[in-house]
Design a protein around this motif. Structure first.
Motif, short mmCIF file in Angstrom:
data_model
loop_
_atom_site.label_atom_id
_atom_site.label_comp_id
_atom_site.label_asym_id
_atom_site.label_seq_id
_atom_site.Cartn_x
_atom_site.Cartn_y
_atom_site.Cartn_z
N ARG A 135 -4.39 -9.62 -2.90
CA ARG A 135 -5.98 -8.86 -3.00
C ARG A 135 -5.92 -7.18 -2.34
O ARG A 135 -5.28 -7.33 -1.65
CB ARG A 135 -6.34 -9.58 -1.81
CG ARG A 135 -7.04 -11.03 -2.69
CD ARG A 135 -7.36 -11.69 -1.27
NE ARG A 135 -7.98 -13.28 -2.47
CZ ARG A 135 -8.68 -13.87 -1.90
NH1 ARG A 135 -9.91 -13.53 -2.20
NH2 ARG A 135 -8.68 -14.87 -2.82
N ARG A 136 -7.41 -6.75 -2.76
CA ARG A 136 -6.36 -5.28 -2.30
C ARG A 136 -6.69 -5.65 -0.52
O ARG A 136 -5.96 -4.24 -0.02
CB ARG A 136 -8.91 -4.21 -2.78
CG ARG A 136 -7.83 -3.94 -3.85
CD ARG A 136 -8.17 -2.89 -4.36
NE ARG A 136 -8.80 -2.54 -6.06
CZ ARG A 136 -9.10 -3.64 -6.43
NH1 ARG A 136 -10.18 -4.64 -6.41
NH2 ARG A 136 -8.93 -2.87 -8.39
N ASN A 137 -7.93 -5.99 0.11
CA ASN A 137 -8.09 -5.86 1.08
C ASN A 137 -6.40 -6.55 2.28
O ASN A 137 -6.15 -6.31 3.37
CB ASN A 137 -8.26 -7.10 1.76
CG ASN A 137 -8.35 -8.38 1.52
OD1 ASN A 137 -7.22 -8.99 0.91
ND2 ASN A 137 -9.72 -9.74 2.90
N GLU A 138 -5.66 -7.05 0.91
CA GLU A 138 -3.75 -7.19 2.18
C GLU A 138 -2.88 -5.56 2.04
O GLU A 138 -1.52 -6.22 2.58
CB GLU A 138 -3.72 -8.65 1.33
CG GLU A 138 -4.50 -9.78 1.75
CD GLU A 138 -3.99 -10.96 1.32
OE1 GLU A 138 -3.24 -12.61 1.61
OE2 GLU A 138 -3.65 -11.10 0.17
N SER B 208 0.68 -1.28 0.51
CA SER B 208 -0.26 0.10 0.00
C SER B 208 0.61 1.23 0.12
O SER B 208 0.55 2.52 -0.61
CB SER B 208 -0.48 0.34 0.96
OG SER B 208 -1.54 0.95 1.75
#
Length: 87
Positions: A63-66, A40
Motif C-alpha cells: 500500500r502507498r502508505n507503507e 519509497s
C-alpha cells in the motif's frame, strides 16, 4: 501492515555486497541498493511517481502508505507497474 522485517533486524552477511549495499531484483533485473533503503527510496532513485506506480514486494502488493515504512532486504523481488496517461 506488512510483516516485512525492518532494516535493523537483519544480520545476514550474504545479503550485503562489499560496498555495504544489498542485492535485490527489480522487474527481473538485479540491482544493488543501499542497506536500509525503503521502497519509497527505491521509487525516488528510479524517478517514479509514487502515485502512478503499483509495487509488488515478494508477491505481495504494498500500500502507498507503507512505502516509507518498509526497508528492502537482500534477495527481495520487486515488480513495479507504472501507469502512463494517454489517449
Amino acid at each position: 501492515m506488512n510483516d516485512h522485517a525492518s532494516a535493523d533486524s537483519r544480520t545476514g552477511a550474504a545479503d550485503r555486497t562489499a560496498q555495504g549495499g544489498i542485492e535485490i531484483r527489480v522487474n527481473g533485473k538485479p540491482r544493488t541498493v543501499p542497506s536500509g533503503q525503503t521502497v519509497s527510496g527505491l521509487l525516488d532513485a528510479l524517478e517514479l511517481d509514487h502515485r502512478a506506480v503499483v509495487v509488488e514486494l515478494n508477491r505481495q502488493i504494498i500500500r502507498r502508505n507503507e512505502l516509507d515504512e518498509i526497508a528492502l532486504e537482500g534477495g527481495d523481488v520487486i515488480e513495479l507497474v507504472h501507469f502512463v496517461g494517454g489517449g
